[in-house]
Structures are given as structure tokens and as C-alpha cells.
Design an enzyme around this catalytic site. Structure first.
Site, PDB file in Angstrom:
ATOM      1  N   SER A   1      -9.868  -9.014 -67.466  1.00  0.00           N
ATOM      2  CA  SER A   1      -9.906  -8.971 -66.001  1.00  0.00           C
ATOM      3  C   SER A   1      -8.499  -9.021 -65.412  1.00  0.00           C
ATOM      4  CB  SER A   1     -10.748 -10.125 -65.452  1.00  0.00           C
ATOM      5  OG  SER A   1     -10.242 -11.364 -65.907  1.00  0.00           O
TER       6      SER A   1
ATOM      7  N   LYS B   1     -15.041 -10.561 -58.678  1.00  0.00           N
ATOM      8  CA  LYS B   1     -13.743 -10.352 -58.038  1.00  0.00           C
ATOM      9  C   LYS B   1     -13.550  -8.979 -57.402  1.00  0.00           C
ATOM     10  CE  LYS B   1     -12.349 -13.861 -60.785  1.00  0.00           C
ATOM     11  NZ  LYS B   1     -13.688 -13.687 -61.355  1.00  0.00           N
TER      12      LYS B   1
ATOM     13  N   GLU C   1     -14.486   8.445 -38.503  1.00  0.00           N
ATOM     14  CA  GLU C   1     -15.542   8.749 -39.472  1.00  0.00           C
ATOM     15  C   GLU C   1     -15.392   7.907 -40.728  1.00  0.00           C
ATOM     16  OE1 GLU C   1     -16.220  13.129 -39.899  1.00  0.00           O
ATOM     17  OE2 GLU C   1     -14.856  13.196 -38.218  1.00  0.00           O
TER      18      GLU C   1
ATOM     19  N   ASN D   1     -13.204 -22.379 -65.707  1.00  0.00           N
ATOM     20  CA  ASN D   1     -14.338 -22.312 -64.780  1.00  0.00           C
ATOM     21  C   ASN D   1     -14.013 -22.977 -63.437  1.00  0.00           C
ATOM     22  OD1 ASN D   1     -15.519 -21.088 -66.927  1.00  0.00           O
ATOM     23  ND2 ASN D   1     -17.013 -22.703 -67.348  1.00  0.00           N
TER      24      ASN D   1
ATOM     25  N   TYR E   1     -21.801 -21.628 -65.120  1.00  0.00           N
ATOM     26  CA  TYR E   1     -20.936 -20.460 -65.239  1.00  0.00           C
ATOM     27  C   TYR E   1     -21.478 -19.504 -66.293  1.00  0.00           C
ATOM     28  CZ  TYR E   1     -17.061 -17.344 -66.101  1.00  0.00           C
ATOM     29  OH  TYR E   1     -16.307 -16.207 -66.254  1.00  0.00           O
TER      30      TYR E   1
ATOM     31  N   SER F   1      -9.190  21.314 -39.812  1.00  0.00           N
ATOM     32  CA  SER F   1     -10.095  21.914 -40.789  1.00  0.00           C
ATOM     33  C   SER F   1      -9.317  22.924 -41.613  1.00  0.00           C
ATOM     34  CB  SER F   1     -11.244  22.603 -40.056  1.00  0.00           C
ATOM     35  OG  SER F   1     -11.811  23.609 -40.865  1.00  0.00           O
TER      36      SER F   1
ATOM     37  N   ASN G   1     -10.576  16.866 -35.963  1.00  0.00           N
ATOM     38  CA  ASN G   1     -11.681  15.982 -36.326  1.00  0.00           C
ATOM     39  C   ASN G   1     -11.283  14.503 -36.259  1.00  0.00           C
ATOM     40  OD1 ASN G   1     -13.252  18.275 -36.922  1.00  0.00           O
ATOM     41  ND2 ASN G   1     -12.379  18.387 -38.985  1.00  0.00           N
TER      42      ASN G   1
ATOM     43  N   THR H   1     -28.226   4.033 -22.935  1.00  0.00           N
ATOM     44  CA  THR H   1     -29.222   3.467 -23.839  1.00  0.00           C
ATOM     45  C   THR H   1     -29.964   4.670 -24.391  1.00  0.00           C
ATOM     46  OG1 THR H   1     -30.994   3.299 -22.206  1.00  0.00           O
ATOM     47  CG2 THR H   1     -29.487   1.428 -22.335  1.00  0.00           C
ATOM     48  N   HIS H   2     -30.387   4.575 -25.645  1.00  0.00           N
ATOM     49  CA  HIS H   2     -31.033   5.712 -26.329  1.00  0.00           C
ATOM     50  C   HIS H   2     -30.132   6.947 -26.316  1.00  0.00           C
ATOM     51  CE1 HIS H   2     -34.848   3.414 -25.937  1.00  0.00           C
ATOM     52  NE2 HIS H   2     -34.305   3.074 -24.778  1.00  0.00           N
TER      53      HIS H   2
ATOM     54  N   GLN I   1     -17.356 -12.969 -63.689  1.00  0.00           N
ATOM     55  CA  GLN I   1     -16.052 -12.315 -63.616  1.00  0.00           C
ATOM     56  C   GLN I   1     -16.128 -11.068 -62.732  1.00  0.00           C
ATOM     57  OE1 GLN I   1     -13.320 -12.293 -67.048  1.00  0.00           O
ATOM     58  NE2 GLN I   1     -13.679 -10.097 -67.081  1.00  0.00           N
TER      59      GLN I   1
ATOM     60  N   LYS J   1     -10.216  23.243 -35.032  1.00  0.00           N
ATOM     61  CA  LYS J   1     -10.799  21.917 -35.220  1.00  0.00           C
ATOM     62  C   LYS J   1      -9.763  20.785 -35.153  1.00  0.00           C
ATOM     63  CE  LYS J   1     -14.475  20.758 -36.014  1.00  0.00           C
ATOM     64  NZ  LYS J   1     -15.380  20.909 -37.157  1.00  0.00           N
TER      65      LYS J   1
HETATM   66  N1  ARG Z   1     -11.840 -14.484 -66.050  1.00  0.00           N
HETATM   67  C1  ARG Z   1     -12.905 -15.422 -65.930  1.00  0.00           C
HETATM   68  C2  ARG Z   1     -13.677 -15.111 -64.636  1.00  0.00           C
HETATM   69  O1  ARG Z   1     -13.120 -14.505 -63.793  1.00  0.00           O
HETATM   70  C3  ARG Z   1     -12.379 -16.805 -65.849  1.00  0.00           C
HETATM   71  C4  ARG Z   1     -13.355 -17.841 -66.280  1.00  0.00           C
HETATM   72  C5  ARG Z   1     -13.618 -17.687 -67.732  1.00  0.00           C
HETATM   73  N2  ARG Z   1     -14.429 -18.711 -68.228  1.00  0.00           N
HETATM   74  C6  ARG Z   1     -14.989 -18.638 -69.449  1.00  0.00           C
HETATM   75  N3  ARG Z   1     -15.694 -19.626 -69.794  1.00  0.00           N
HETATM   76  N4  ARG Z   1     -14.837 -17.583 -70.204  1.00  0.00           N
HETATM   77  O2  ARG Z   1     -14.812 -15.454 -64.487  1.00  0.00           O
END
Ligand code: ARG
Length: 466
Positions: free
Chosen positions: A27, A334, A299, A113, A326, A286, A294, A158-159, A331, A292
Site C-alpha cells: 500500500s 485509503k 459538466e 492497527n 481489524y 468542439s 462547452n 420549479t419543474h 487497507q 461550440k
Molecule cells: N497497511 C495496513 C492498512 O492500511 C496497515 C495495518 C496493517 N495491519 C496488519 N495487521 N497487517 O490497513
């Protein structure tokens, strides 16, 4: 001592993870942006460890200096991220260990965690503050546009059918109200994030005598009187993603508001309305049709709101079936949280710039708002003021509108005898109703579009937005 297959947790493993598994599970490529929060968390945690005597003051100083240097490397783009170290937490800890021997004590009484839960709460508090300020900038741009067009009147819809006249400022103030609620929502989410999970460990805290309140204070997890706020259940603290979801929900709703504003601007800038001209710098042409122009910024604001809703849904689905506490699934929380922040932020910037460059087409607005049908309701009110029950007044005015339509003339062009034949309540002054200025001046109550109220709202927004 066992052969090291993985620096951090490899003790009980005979073999390291497969390359495919590393690629799949890393990650660091996206959570590296948590680095400033992770470093702040580690500094507070190590200060606490020194405070309770689990490390020495010297070790704590060395850890802080090492963390500061690592953060400088990260910010300068010099830091070498390693997939094998999975995430931001282990990359930083590993780099620290290479610099500072005491780093091997940093993870005392801590788990990734509670660490990641803390990092994310710090991120969300930061994100709410940044977004709140950006939304306020949009509001200021809207207030500026309202000021520049103070005397412009337009039909309200309205509408998507012409309804009643309003001032353009009144319409823009409606958007200000929506965005004001968004700002309040972001501030509430920030307060929800304002509890420190550190000390919850992996799931069940620690046997070591730590001081959670000390860490909370050091990280700014405090109430308005400076008292520390810590989470109250170690299992919930590492499993809970509510505040992530609430953040994404606040962004999704902000996105919906941006989208509705954008939709109004798209309509207003069409040839059919032509109430406003949007700035060249935020429109595109365009590739085929030379004429055009736009309204692409608007949008895309509308389109991004779908994405923000998707992020909310991803988070809800992610958590739904998870057993306590957990699980690695988390993960995946994020990318949607980060994306909601990034997209909301750029949407706010683009809307602000679009509004700043927008100009009202006064002639077109004047023509549209001169439609006497917009004051049909006022004519019913006129009858009511003369003692006619509203339902009857409504019916009579409906007949007046139909008559004008049949004759192909405007309502005030009808003769007094003609309207009196439809209802005896119409007096000789009935057509005076069709005076826009007068019609607006009569809308005096709080929240109405009359000039006195609009002036009050100008003062209120000036005070609220600074
Ligand atoms: N990269 C992990 C996450 O974002 C961190 C926590 C990892 N914990 C574990 N027990 N492997 O969730």
C-alpha cells in the site's frame, strides 16, 4: 535467531512473501501520503514512551531527529520506497532503524492497527480543515458575483418551468446556504475524528504501562478546553471506519451540491437561457463544430459528483461484512478516502474560478424576468387581500391566464372588464400587480427575495464569510 524473511514480522516464517503477493498487498504506493501524520504519530508515541520510562530521553531525541530527517527526505523526493516493506508505516520504521539503533524500540506498545487508525484520523482532521477553507473560498466567489449583480432579476424555476421572479443574488444565496451546511458537516466530521486510537494496540491494548492521554494531547486530539480525547474501546478503535465513511459522505453531499450548482450554470449558459457567460478559460471547444463553446468545467463538476458517491459506496461495502476487528480488507479504505479529498478539493477550486470569471447577461435576464406570467401568483394574492379565498383566487387567475393565452396577448394587456367578467374581485387597479419592483418589494419576510431581505442577507454573508 531465526533467519529474517521479512524485517518486521518475519520471525515465524520460513519463506518470504511471493513477488506477486507483494505487488498485490503493498500500500506504500498510495499510503505514503500519510507520512507526515505517521511521523507526527511516531514522535508523539516515542515522547510518551520516554515520559513513562520505556525508553530514555536520549533514545527519544534520536528517534525524533531520525524521523524528522526521514520526513525531509520524503518531502524532497529522496526517500526510497520499498514494496517489500508493504506500507508507509514499515517503510518509515525500517529507514529509521537503519539510522537510529533506538528505532527498534519505537513499536513498543503499538501495532500498525492503532497506528493506521491514528494516521487516518489525523489525515481526516487535516482534510476537513483544508476542504472547509476551499468551500469558503467558493462561497466568497459567489458572494462577489452576487454583489456585482445586485440589481439583476431572473425568473426562479420549479419543474424547470418559470415560476416567480427572484433576484440573481437570492438564487446565489441559495447556493451559499447549501455550501454553509457542507462546511458545518466537515467541521462535525473533524470533531468525530478527534479521538486518539493509539494505545489500542493490535486489538487488546498492551500490558505495558503507557499513557494514552499524553499521546492524545501531543497529537492535538483534545477538546475545546485542551483535555485529551481517546477512544474508549480497543477493539472498536482498530475496527471502526465510521469517520472515514462520514468524511466520504460529507464529500459526496458536497459533490452533489457542486453538481446542482453546475447544472444551473450549464442551463444558464445555454443559448436557450443565456443568463450568464462562463469564462473561456473554463470552457472548451468542439473538435468538429467550430461554433461550440462547452461548459466543461461544470459538466465535470457534475460528473465528479458520481465518483464521490462511488467512494462513499466503496467504503460502506468494504466494512459491511467484516468480523471484528481489524482485517486486511481495511487497507482498501485509503484510496476512496484520499480520492474523495482530492476530487472535492479540485472541484472547489474549479467552481471558484468558474464563478469568478462568470458574467451575467443583464439584457437577457431582464427580458426573461419581464414575463408577466411570473406574477400570476401575485395576482391571486391581490384577490386574497380583497377577501377572496385563496383557492377561488387561484382558479380565477388561472382563467385570466388562459384568456390571455387564447387571445395571444400578455396578462396585463387584458381589459379590466374582461378580467372582471372572470371574477368580480378584480378592481380597476388589478394590473398594478404587474410591476416587478413592487412585486419584489412586497416580499418582506425572512428568507424572501425582496430587496430589504436581500440586503440583510448580504450583511449576514459578509459577516459569516469575512
Ligand atoms: N497497511 C495496513 C492498512 O492500511 C496497515 C495495518 C496493517 N495491519 C496488519 N495487521 N497487517 O490497513
Amino acid at each position: 535467531m531465526a533467519k529474517k524473511t521479512q524485517a518486521t514480522w518475519g520471525g515465524r516464517f520460513a519463506e518470504g512473501p511471493a513477488a506477486l503477493m507483494l505487488k498485490f498487498s503493498e500500500s506504500a504506493s498510495f499510503d505514503r501520503r500519510l507520512a507526515p501524520f505517521d511521523v507526527a504519530g511516531s514522535k508523539a508515541h516515542s515522547s510518551m514512551l520516554a515520559h513513562v520510562g520505556l525508553i530514555t530521553a536520549g533514545e527519544c531525541r534520536a528517534i525524533h531527529a531520525g524521523l524528522d530527517a526521514i520526513l525531509r527526505d520524503i518531502e524532497a523526493g529522496r526517500f526510497v520506497w520499498d514494496d517489500r516493506l508493504e506500507d508507509v508505516h514499515m517503510n518509515i520504521e525500517h529507514a529509521l532503524t537503519r539510522r537510529v539503533p533506538a528505532a527498534s524500540k519505537l513499536h513498543t506498545a503499538r501495532s500498525r492497527n492503532d497506528q493506521v487508525a491514528t494516521d487516518m484520523r489525523l489525515f481526516i482532521k487535516h482534510a476537513c480543515a483544508v476542504l472547509g477553507a476551499k468551500v469558503q473560498s467558493v462561497q466568497k466567489a459567489l458572494l462577489g458575483a452576487a454583489r456585482r449583480n445586485r440589481d439583476v432579476l431572473i425568473p426562479g424555476y420549479t419543474h424547470l418551468q418559470r415560476a416567480q421572479p427572484v433576484s440573481a443574488a437570492h438564487h446565489l444565496f441559495a447556493w451559499l446556504e447549501m455550501l454553509e451546511r457542507d462546511r458545518a458537516r466537515l467541521a462535525e466530521v473533524s470533531q468525530k475524528a478527534n479521538e486518539c486510537p493509539l494505545g489500542s494496540g493490535a486489538i487488546a491494548g498492551t500490558t505495558l504501562r503507557i499513557d494514552r492521554e499524553y499521546v492524545a494531547k501531543a497529537l492535538g486530539f483534545v477538546d475545546s478546553r485542551g483535555r485529551p480525547r481517546v477512544t474508549q474501546n480497543s477493539m472498536d478503535a482498530v475496527a471502526d471506519r465510521d469517520v472515514f465513511i462520514e468524511f466520504a459522505a460529507a464529500c459526496a453531499l458536497l459533490g452533489v451540491h457542486f453538481s446542482r450548482i453546475a447544472e444551473d450554470l450549464i442551463l444558464w449558459s445555454s443559448a436557450e437561457f443565456k443568463f450568464v457567460a462562463l469564462p473561456d478559460a473554463f470552457c472548451t471547444g468542439s473538435s468538429l463544430m467550430p461554433q461550440k463553446r462547452n461548459p466543461d468545467s461544470c459538466e465535470l463538476l457534475r460528473g465528479k459528483s458520481a465518483r464521490l458517491q462511488g467512494n462513499l459506496h466503496t467504503l460502506l461495502a468494504l466494512v459491511k461484512g467484516l468480523p471484528m476487528t481489524y482485517n486486511r480488507d481495511l487497507q482498501e479504505d485509503k484510496p476512496p478516502v484520499f480520492d474523495s479529498f482530492d476530487q472535492s478539493a479540485i472541484c472547489a477550486e474549479v467552481l471558484e474560478a468558474t464563478v469568478k470569471g462568470m458574467s451575467f447577461n443583464r439584457d437577457r435576464c431582464a427580458i426573461a424576468v419581464a414575463d408577466p406570467a411570473l406574477l400570476a401568483t401575485d395576482l391571486a394574492d391581490y384577490l386574497v387581500a380583497r377577501g377572496v379565498p385563496f383557492r377561488m383566487a387561484h382558479y380565477a387567475v388561472g382563467a385570466v391566464v388562459a384568456l390571455a393565452e387564447r387571445k395571444g396577448c400578455s396578462i396585463p394587456a387584458l381589459k379590466t372588464e374582461e378580467v372582471r367578467r372572470l371574477h368580480a374581485g378584480f378592481g380597476p387597479d388589478w394590473a398594478k400587480v404587474f410591476d416587478l419592483k413592487r412585486a419584489l418589494a412586497m416580499r418582506r419576510g425572512t428568507g424572501m427575495p425582496g430587496p430589504a431581505q436581500v440586503a440583510r442577507q448580504f450583511a449576514r454573508w459578509k459577516k459569516l464569510l469575512g
